[in-house]
Design a protein around this motif. Structure first.
Motif, PDB file in Angstrom:
ATOM      1  N   ARG A  65       0.857  -1.183   0.000  1.00 49.37           N
ATOM      2  CA  ARG A  65       0.000   0.000   0.000  1.00 49.37           C
ATOM      3  C   ARG A  65       0.891   1.230   0.000  1.00 49.37           C
ATOM      4  NH1 ARG A  65      -5.092  -0.031   3.594  1.00 49.37           N
ATOM      5  NH2 ARG A  65      -5.774  -1.134   1.737  1.00 49.37           N
ATOM      6  N   ARG A  68      -0.793   8.222   0.023  1.00 50.29           N
ATOM      7  CA  ARG A  68      -1.433   9.095  -0.960  1.00 50.29           C
ATOM      8  C   ARG A  68      -0.403   9.865  -1.780  1.00 50.29           C
ATOM      9  NH1 ARG A  68      -6.401  10.873  -2.156  1.00 50.29           N
ATOM     10  NH2 ARG A  68      -7.369   9.786  -0.421  1.00 50.29           N
ATOM     11  N   VAL A  70       0.025  11.910  -5.969  1.00 51.07           N
ATOM     12  CA  VAL A  70      -0.649  12.373  -7.179  1.00 51.07           C
ATOM     13  C   VAL A  70       0.002  11.706  -8.389  1.00 51.07           C
ATOM     14  CG1 VAL A  70      -1.206  14.366  -8.617  1.00 51.07           C
ATOM     15  CG2 VAL A  70      -1.294  14.565  -6.118  1.00 51.07           C
ATOM     16  N   ILE A  78      -4.507  12.145 -10.826  1.00 47.52           N
ATOM     17  CA  ILE A  78      -5.332  11.463  -9.824  1.00 47.52           C
ATOM     18  C   ILE A  78      -4.573  11.402  -8.511  1.00 47.52           C
ATOM     19  CG2 ILE A  78      -6.454   9.319  -9.124  1.00 47.52           C
ATOM     20  CD1 ILE A  78      -7.002   8.657 -11.962  1.00 47.52           C
ATOM     21  N   SER A  79      -5.216  11.865  -7.461  1.00 52.10           N
ATOM     22  CA  SER A  79      -4.660  11.717  -6.121  1.00 52.10           C
ATOM     23  C   SER A  79      -5.265  10.463  -5.513  1.00 52.10           C
ATOM     24  CB  SER A  79      -5.016  12.952  -5.288  1.00 52.10           C
ATOM     25  OG  SER A  79      -4.842  12.676  -3.919  1.00 52.10           O
ATOM     26  N   ALA A  80      -4.406   9.545  -5.067  1.00 52.87           N
ATOM     27  CA  ALA A  80      -4.928   8.281  -4.553  1.00 52.87           C
ATOM     28  C   ALA A  80      -3.930   7.585  -3.640  1.00 52.87           C
ATOM     29  CB  ALA A  80      -5.282   7.345  -5.706  1.00 52.87           C
ATOM     30  N   VAL A  81      -4.483   6.800  -2.735  1.00 51.59           N
ATOM     31  CA  VAL A  81      -3.695   5.806  -2.020  1.00 51.59           C
ATOM     32  C   VAL A  81      -3.751   4.559  -2.892  1.00 51.59           C
ATOM     33  CG1 VAL A  81      -3.617   4.355   0.047  1.00 51.59           C
ATOM     34  CG2 VAL A  81      -4.298   6.766   0.227  1.00 51.59           C
ATOM     35  N   THR A  83      -3.130   0.650  -3.633  1.00 49.95           N
ATOM     36  CA  THR A  83      -2.849  -0.670  -3.060  1.00 49.95           C
ATOM     37  C   THR A  83      -2.543  -1.585  -4.235  1.00 49.95           C
ATOM     38  OG1 THR A  83      -4.461  -0.178  -1.342  1.00 49.95           O
ATOM     39  CG2 THR A  83      -3.649  -2.438  -1.468  1.00 49.95           C
ATOM     40  N   TYR A 124      -5.379  -1.069  -6.840  1.00 52.32           N
ATOM     41  CA  TYR A 124      -6.469  -0.249  -6.321  1.00 52.32           C
ATOM     42  C   TYR A 124      -6.059   1.205  -6.273  1.00 52.32           C
ATOM     43  CZ  TYR A 124      -9.165  -4.316  -4.904  1.00 52.32           C
ATOM     44  OH  TYR A 124      -9.912  -5.464  -4.912  1.00 52.32           O
ATOM     45  N   TRP A 125      -6.911   2.055  -6.841  1.00 54.81           N
ATOM     46  CA  TRP A 125      -6.805   3.497  -6.661  1.00 54.81           C
ATOM     47  C   TRP A 125      -7.866   3.802  -5.614  1.00 54.81           C
ATOM     48  CZ3 TRP A 125      -3.661   6.477 -10.106  1.00 54.81           C
ATOM     49  CH2 TRP A 125      -3.144   5.776 -11.189  1.00 54.81           C
ATOM     50  N   GLY A 126      -7.450   4.074  -4.375  1.00 51.03           N
ATOM     51  CA  GLY A 126      -8.455   4.144  -3.329  1.00 51.03           C
ATOM     52  C   GLY A 126      -9.184   2.823  -3.295  1.00 51.03           C
ATOM     53  N   GLU A 127     -10.523   2.868  -3.409  1.00 48.18           N
ATOM     54  CA  GLU A 127     -11.265   1.610  -3.410  1.00 48.18           C
ATOM     55  C   GLU A 127     -11.622   1.131  -4.820  1.00 48.18           C
ATOM     56  OE1 GLU A 127     -14.624   2.641  -0.981  1.00 48.18           O
ATOM     57  OE2 GLU A 127     -15.721   3.577  -2.610  1.00 48.18           O
TER      58      GLU A 127
ATOM     59  N   LEU B  22      -9.268  -4.251   0.633  1.00 49.24           N
ATOM     60  CA  LEU B  22     -10.367  -3.407   1.114  1.00 49.24           C
ATOM     61  C   LEU B  22     -10.652  -3.601   2.594  1.00 49.24           C
ATOM     62  CD1 LEU B  22     -12.813  -3.811  -1.911  1.00 49.24           C
ATOM     63  CD2 LEU B  22     -11.272  -1.905  -1.417  1.00 49.24           C
ATOM     64  N   MET B  25      -9.129  -0.785   4.821  1.00 48.80           N
ATOM     65  CA  MET B  25      -9.028   0.520   4.176  1.00 48.80           C
ATOM     66  C   MET B  25      -9.917   1.542   4.889  1.00 48.80           C
ATOM     67  SD  MET B  25      -9.532   1.340   0.152  1.00 48.80           S
ATOM     68  CE  MET B  25      -8.067   0.480  -0.400  1.00 48.80           C
ATOM     69  N   GLU B  29      -8.515   6.681   2.862  1.00 47.94           N
ATOM     70  CA  GLU B  29      -7.714   5.924   1.894  1.00 47.94           C
ATOM     71  C   GLU B  29      -8.540   5.493   0.683  1.00 47.94           C
ATOM     72  OE1 GLU B  29      -4.408   3.809   4.828  1.00 47.94           O
ATOM     73  OE2 GLU B  29      -6.382   2.908   4.618  1.00 47.94           O
ATOM     74  N   SER B  30      -9.833   5.357   0.889  1.00 46.43           N
ATOM     75  CA  SER B  30     -10.683   4.865  -0.203  1.00 46.43           C
ATOM     76  C   SER B  30     -10.956   5.936  -1.247  1.00 46.43           C
ATOM     77  CB  SER B  30     -12.021   4.364   0.356  1.00 46.43           C
ATOM     78  OG  SER B  30     -12.906   5.452   0.585  1.00 46.43           O
ATOM     79  N   ARG B  31     -10.728   7.194  -0.881  1.00 45.12           N
ATOM     80  CA  ARG B  31     -11.132   8.272  -1.790  1.00 45.12           C
ATOM     81  C   ARG B  31     -10.054   8.598  -2.822  1.00 45.12           C
ATOM     82  NH1 ARG B  31     -13.382  10.331   3.036  1.00 45.12           N
ATOM     83  NH2 ARG B  31     -11.660  11.744   3.433  1.00 45.12           N
ATOM     84  N   ILE B  32     -10.518   8.912  -4.032  1.00 41.50           N
ATOM     85  CA  ILE B  32      -9.598   9.391  -5.056  1.00 41.50           C
ATOM     86  C   ILE B  32     -10.105  10.725  -5.577  1.00 41.50           C
ATOM     87  CG2 ILE B  32      -8.814   7.089  -5.697  1.00 41.50           C
ATOM     88  CD1 ILE B  32     -10.571   7.215  -8.160  1.00 41.50           C
ATOM     89  N   TYR B  33      -9.157  11.585  -5.941  1.00 45.03           N
ATOM     90  CA  TYR B  33      -9.491  12.910  -6.446  1.00 45.03           C
ATOM     91  C   TYR B  33      -8.932  13.010  -7.852  1.00 45.03           C
ATOM     92  CZ  TYR B  33      -9.575  13.150  -1.361  1.00 45.03           C
ATOM     93  OH  TYR B  33      -9.802  12.861  -0.036  1.00 45.03           O
ATOM     94  N   ILE B  34      -9.845  13.043  -8.803  1.00 43.14           N
ATOM     95  CA  ILE B  34      -9.448  13.017 -10.212  1.00 43.14           C
ATOM     96  C   ILE B  34      -9.610  14.418 -10.789  1.00 43.14           C
ATOM     97  CG2 ILE B  34      -9.934  11.996 -12.468  1.00 43.14           C
ATOM     98  CD1 ILE B  34     -11.559   9.839 -10.816  1.00 43.14           C
ATOM     99  N   THR B  35      -8.603  14.905 -11.468  1.00 41.92           N
ATOM    100  CA  THR B  35      -8.778  16.157 -12.201  1.00 41.92           C
ATOM    101  C   THR B  35      -8.405  15.933 -13.653  1.00 41.92           C
ATOM    102  OG1 THR B  35      -6.551  16.832 -11.500  1.00 41.92           O
ATOM    103  CG2 THR B  35      -8.406  17.732 -10.250  1.00 41.92           C
ATOM    104  N   GLN B 199      -3.397  19.801  -6.966  1.00 46.11           N
ATOM    105  CA  GLN B 199      -2.824  19.007  -8.061  1.00 46.11           C
ATOM    106  C   GLN B 199      -3.078  19.654  -9.432  1.00 46.11           C
ATOM    107  OE1 GLN B 199      -5.111  15.524  -6.949  1.00 46.11           O
ATOM    108  NE2 GLN B 199      -6.011  15.354  -8.973  1.00 46.11           N
TER     109      GLN B 199
END
Lengths: 190, 205
Positions: A65, A68, A70, A78-81, A83, A124-127, B22, B25, B29-35, B199
């Motif tokens: 894992r 976070r 970018v 994409i900003s993500a944790v 896994t 995994y990008w987030g979930e 999962l 998690m 951690e589950s969230r993603i921010y897409i631009t 970002q």
């Protein structure tokens, strides 16, 4: 005496091992951690005192894992944790050469496995998961020892180290390369 | 052979020794921010913006409704101040803003359908062009890649009004999308909006 020697233990055996694997190269870049979640099993038939042929399979789970970060995409970021996981299930045909006669106290051997491996890639990008499941050519040379529990015992302690290579290209993975240690038992059953 | 079969069965059940991503998690951690951005847009060529006075709620593929919950108010405020911090001047929508900010909450939790047309074209632009005074204009969203979901999400769309007359359509030049657990929780708004702008360093006057 030769005939007696051939009858030390039955020719058909199976083995079961616990496995640890260390990824290298692009697999390590993808999922850095040594995998302690693995096993291996095989069936082997001795066609002579020192030469056996067989099949082997197993399972190894790579997992990391990443905190976070970018990651750039085609049209943005994409900003993500992340896994990053990879599960490997080989299906190999094996040939083995044992350096000693079967009545030795320690039986060192070398073997070569050739076949295919099922690669289950899940990033995994987030979930949210990017996944791919596919089969690839795999070759797997192995060095090991068998130590019988008593001179003619059908049960042997087994330890080995093997290198696994698969021609696997997907996303950031350019080929699959791991060093794997196995410890377990071999049992001559028939 | 019997014992071999037993051993094999045992081995197959060992497959469950896979570590489940999962399982442990957290929502964060589950969230993603897409631009996404329009690579041809010159972001510093715009001076003014206006933002919607309510948030569109696109629910399970049905027509969008507009809402103004506490969450929506906080979202509008957060995006407004982020735009101002990047040098854009807030004006009334009647004062011919050069950029329009559309906000959409997406609730696709009960729908099992996959969106494969690209989420921009699928969900963006729930605000009808009448709101911005461009009746008959269509929204255009470049679809860079495919995302499908069965979830709640939030979308921020930045629409070019400056060149709308010339183009006869409303082009989205920037989009942010928040996906994952807790995106509809107002405690997460500031983090999500900050991340999206952080970002997107190019997004400034």
């Amino acid at each position: 005496m030769q005939a007696a020697s051939a009858q030390v233990r039955p020719p058909l055996s199976f083995n079961i091992n616990y496995s640890i694997a260390q990824p290298f190269g692009s697999v390590k870049d993808y999922s850095d951690k040594t995998s302690f979640r693995g096993w291996q099993a095989g069936l082997q038939y001795m066609i002579s005192d020192q030469i056996g042929v067989g099949i082997k399979s197993g399972f190894q789970d790579f997992y990391e894992r990443a905190p976070r970060a970018v990651y750039p995409t085609k049209g943005g970021d994409i900003s993500a944790v992340q896994t990053r996981t990879l599960q490997v299930i080989p299906a190999l045909a094996t040939v083995q050469y044992q350096f000693t006669k079967p009545d030795a106290i320690v039986i060192p051997y070398a073997s070569l496995g050739i076949g295919a491996a099922n690669m289950n890639y899940e990033k995994y990008w987030g979930e949210f998961v990017d996944k791919d499941n596919s089969w690839h050519f795999m070759v797997s040379p192995e060095l090991g020892i068998n130590i019988p529990f008593g001179k003619a015992s059908p049960l042997l302690f087994n330890a080995s180290i093997e290198y696994n290579y698969a021609s696997y290209k997907l996303a950031e993975i350019t080929n699959f390369s791991t060093l794997q240690g196995n410890i377990g038992l071999r049992w001559h059953i028939n | 052979m019997m014992s071999a079969a037993v051993a094999l069965t045992t081995l197959i059940s060992l497959n469950s020794c896979r570590k489940d991503p999962l399982n442990d998690m957290t929502d964060e951690e589950s969230r993603i921010y897409i631009t996404n951005r329009d690579s041809t847009a010159n972001f510093s060529s715009y001076a003014t913006f206006s933002i919607v006075d309510s948030v569109a709620v696109a629910s399970n593929g049905t027509e969008a409704k507009r809402a103004l919950t506490d969450y929506d108010k906080q979202l509008i405020a957060a995006v407004k101040s982020a735009m101002q911090a990047r040098g854009y001047t807030l004006v009334d929508k009647a004062a011919k803003p050069q950029l329009a900010v559309n906000l959409t909450r997406i609730d696709d939790t009960y729908s099992s359908s996959y969106y494969d047309a690209g989420y921009w074209s699928g969900w963006g632009g729930y605000y009808d062009p009448f709101y911005w005074g461009y009746p008959g204009y269509g929204y255009y969203f470049p679809s860079y890649y495919t995302v499908y979901y069965k979830e709640r999400a939030v979308s921020i769309d930045l629409v070019d009004l400056k060149n709308a007359q010339a183009d006869k359509q409303l082009n989205a030049i920037w989009n942010a999308m928040f996906r994952g657990s807790g995106v509809w929780d107002s405690n997460n708004i500031n983090n999500m909006v900050s991340a999206a702008f952080a970002q997107s360093a190019y997004l400034k006057k």
